[in-house]
Design a protein around this motif. Structure first.
Motif, PDB file in Angstrom:
ATOM      1  N   VAL A 127       0.838  -1.204   0.000  1.00  0.00           N
ATOM      2  CA  VAL A 127       0.000   0.000   0.000  1.00  0.00           C
ATOM      3  C   VAL A 127       0.872   1.253   0.000  1.00  0.00           C
ATOM      4  N   THR A 128       0.501   2.208  -0.821  1.00  0.00           N
ATOM      5  CA  THR A 128       1.189   3.510  -0.863  1.00  0.00           C
ATOM      6  C   THR A 128       0.145   4.630  -0.794  1.00  0.00           C
ATOM      7  N   LYS A 129       0.621   5.854  -0.848  1.00  0.00           N
ATOM      8  CA  LYS A 129      -0.286   7.007  -0.788  1.00  0.00           C
ATOM      9  C   LYS A 129      -1.194   7.074  -2.030  1.00  0.00           C
ATOM     10  N   ASP A 130      -0.839   6.356  -3.078  1.00  0.00           N
ATOM     11  CA  ASP A 130      -1.655   6.390  -4.295  1.00  0.00           C
ATOM     12  C   ASP A 130      -2.823   5.413  -4.234  1.00  0.00           C
ATOM     13  N   ALA A 148      -5.003   2.411   9.854  1.00  0.00           N
ATOM     14  CA  ALA A 148      -3.576   2.118   9.640  1.00  0.00           C
ATOM     15  C   ALA A 148      -3.169   2.406   8.197  1.00  0.00           C
ATOM     16  N   ALA A 149      -4.044   2.089   7.246  1.00  0.00           N
ATOM     17  CA  ALA A 149      -3.718   2.332   5.824  1.00  0.00           C
ATOM     18  C   ALA A 149      -3.470   3.819   5.599  1.00  0.00           C
ATOM     19  N   ALA A 150      -4.272   4.664   6.266  1.00  0.00           N
ATOM     20  CA  ALA A 150      -4.122   6.114   6.091  1.00  0.00           C
ATOM     21  C   ALA A 150      -2.940   6.638   6.904  1.00  0.00           C
ATOM     22  N   LYS A 151      -2.855   6.186   8.150  1.00  0.00           N
ATOM     23  CA  LYS A 151      -1.876   6.773   9.063  1.00  0.00           C
ATOM     24  C   LYS A 151      -0.442   6.321   8.763  1.00  0.00           C
ATOM     25  N   LYS A 152      -0.287   5.001   8.535  1.00  0.00           N
ATOM     26  CA  LYS A 152       1.078   4.476   8.351  1.00  0.00           C
ATOM     27  C   LYS A 152       1.543   4.508   6.908  1.00  0.00           C
ATOM     28  N   ALA A 198      -2.354   6.190   2.569  1.00  0.00           N
ATOM     29  CA  ALA A 198      -3.381   5.895   1.559  1.00  0.00           C
ATOM     30  C   ALA A 198      -4.686   6.607   1.901  1.00  0.00           C
ATOM     31  N   ARG A 199      -5.596   6.650   0.932  1.00  0.00           N
ATOM     32  CA  ARG A 199      -6.987   6.987   1.239  1.00  0.00           C
ATOM     33  C   ARG A 199      -7.664   5.663   1.536  1.00  0.00           C
ATOM     34  N   SER A 200      -8.598   5.677   2.464  1.00  0.00           N
ATOM     35  CA  SER A 200      -9.220   4.394   2.803  1.00  0.00           C
ATOM     36  C   SER A 200     -10.674   4.578   3.178  1.00  0.00           C
ATOM     37  N   VAL A 201     -11.419   3.502   2.963  1.00  0.00           N
ATOM     38  CA  VAL A 201     -12.840   3.455   3.322  1.00  0.00           C
ATOM     39  C   VAL A 201     -13.077   2.127   4.019  1.00  0.00           C
ATOM     40  N   GLY A 202     -13.723   2.185   5.181  1.00  0.00           N
ATOM     41  CA  GLY A 202     -14.129   0.964   5.861  1.00  0.00           C
ATOM     42  C   GLY A 202     -15.630   0.854   5.738  1.00  0.00           C
ATOM     43  N   GLN A 249     -13.977   0.955  -6.973  1.00  0.00           N
ATOM     44  CA  GLN A 249     -12.868   1.891  -7.204  1.00  0.00           C
ATOM     45  C   GLN A 249     -11.629   1.545  -6.372  1.00  0.00           C
ATOM     46  N   ALA A 250     -11.761   0.551  -5.480  1.00  0.00           N
ATOM     47  CA  ALA A 250     -10.638   0.198  -4.601  1.00  0.00           C
ATOM     48  C   ALA A 250      -9.447  -0.283  -5.423  1.00  0.00           C
ATOM     49  N   THR A 251      -8.241   0.072  -4.979  1.00  0.00           N
ATOM     50  CA  THR A 251      -7.042  -0.528  -5.569  1.00  0.00           C
ATOM     51  C   THR A 251      -6.548  -1.661  -4.668  1.00  0.00           C
TER      52      THR A 251
END
Ligand SMILES: C[S@@+](CC[C@H](N)C(=O)[O-])C[C@H]1O[C@@H](n2cnc3c(N)ncnc32)[C@H](O)[C@@H]1O
Length: 272
Positions: free
Chosen positions: A54-57, A73-77, A80-84, A122-124
Motif C-alpha cells: 500500500v502507498t499514498k496512491d 492504519a492504511a491512512a496513518k502508516k 493511503a486513502r481508505s474506506v471501511g 474503485q478500490a485498488t
C-alpha cells in the motif's frame, strides 16, 4: 419521591446531555450482520498492508471494518486513502470517531453499509477478515475488478483461487491475491508483420496455452499472468525461442519481444 427522582434525572439529561449518553463500547465477539466482530491484531494488520504494498496512491477498502483499525492504519502508516464498510451503525460511528482521534479523518472514512450492497469497485486494495463462505460470495465481484487490484484476507482463503502469497504470524495467516486480467480464449498475435494464433486456457491467475505454427500447435512456455502483466514464450519453427512480455487491456495485449537470435521488437494481440 419517584416523580422527584425522574424530574431530577430529566433535568440532569438536559443540562448535561453527554452525561446522559453512554459512550459506545464494542465487545469482542459481538454479533455482526454476517460475521461477529473480532479485531485483527496490529502486527497482522501491518503485514496485510505491506503484502499489498500500500502507498499514498492507493484507495484501500476494508470490508467489514469493525473499529476501523485497518482503514486507519492504511491512512496513518501508509498515507493511503481508505474506506471501511461496517454494517453496525454504532460500530461505524465509533470507528469514524477512532479515525478522527487518530488524526486521519480526512483520508480514512468509515461508512455504514452492507458489503454485499455497497460499491467498492474503485478500490485498488481490498482487505477482509470475514469467513470462508463470505470470501467466496464476494469472489465473483472481486474477479470483475480492475486487473491488478490487490486483495488481502486475514485467516480465510478464496477456496480454489489459490493465493499468490501466504504470510504467517504466530499461527495466524494472511492471504494475498492480485486480480488477474481475463485472457482466456483465442488471440491473433502480430509481431510487426508476422502473424500467429494464440490460445490461452485460464484458471484464475494461472494460464497455459498454445501458438499456431503452421500444422503444429506449439506449447507456450513460462506463461504467467500477474494482474494485467503477461509473459509467455515459444520455440518457433526455426528452433528459435521467442520471449514475450506485455500488458493486457480489454480485448488487447501489447508489449515487447526478444528472440534467442537477437531479434527484438514490439507485438500486439487482439481477442478473437
Ligand atoms: C471479524 S470483524 C473484522 C473487523 C476488521 N476488519 C478487522 O480486521 O479488525 C468483521 C466485521 O464485519 C462486520 N460485518 C458483518 N457483516 C457485515 C456486512 N454484511 N457488511 C458490513 N459489515 C459487516 C461486523 O460487524 C464486524 O465488525
Amino acid at each position: 419521591m419517584i416523580r422527584i427522582a425522574l424530574a431530577f434525572a430529566a433535568t440532569l439529561a438536559l443540562a448535561f446531555p453527554a452525561a446522559a449518553q453512554k459512550t459506545y463500547e464494542p465487545q469482542v465477539g459481538q454479533a455482526g450482520k454476517d460475521v461477529i466482530w473480532v479485531p485483527t491484531p496490529d502486527e497482522v494488520v501491518d503485514r496485510m498492508l505491506r503484502m499489498a504494498q500500500v502507498t499514498k496512491d492507493d484507495l484501500v477498502y476494508d470490508l467489514g471494518a469493525g473499529d476501523g483499525k485497518i482503514a486507519i492504519a492504511a491512512a496513518k502508516k501508509f498515507g493511503a486513502r481508505s474506506v471501511g464498510i461496517e454494517y453496525n451503525p454504532d460500530m461505524a460511528k465509533h470507528a469514524q470517531g477512532n479515525a478522527e482521534k487518530a488524526g486521519v479523518a480526512g483520508r480514512a472514512r468509515i461508512v455504514q453499509g452492507d458489503i454485499f450492497a455497497t460499491d467498492f469497485s474503485q478500490a485498488t486494495v481490498i482487505t477482509m477478515y470475514l469467513l470462508p463462505a463470505l470470501n467466496l460470495k464476494l469472489r465473483p465481484t472481486i474477479l470483475q475488478m480492475r486487473p491488478g487490484t490487490r486483495v488481502v484476507s486475514h485467516s480465510f482463503t478464496m477456496e480454489d483461487w489459490e493465493a499468490d502469497e501466504i504470510s504467517s504470524m504466530d499461527g495466524r495467516r494472511a492471504y494475498f491475491w492480485m486480480v488477474p486480467a481475463n485472457v482466456n480464449g483465442g488471440w491473433s498475435l502480430d509481431t510487426g508483420g508476422d502473424k500467429a494464433e494464440l490460445s490461452f486456457e485460464q484458471r484464475f491467475q494461472k494460464i497455459e496455452g498454445t501458438v499456431g505454427l503452421g500444422h503444429t500447435q506449439g506449447g507456450l512456455r513460462d506463461a504467467r499472468l500477474r494482474g494485467a502483466n503477461i509473459t509467455f514464450a515459444y520455440v518457433d519453427n526455426n528452433g528459435v525461442k521467442r520471449d514475450y512480455m506485455g500488458r493486457v487491456t480489454s480485448g488487447k495485449m501489447e508489449g515487447t519481444f526478444r528472440a534467442d537470435n537477437g531479434t527484438e521488437g514490439r507485438w500486439s494481440a487482439t481477442k478473437k
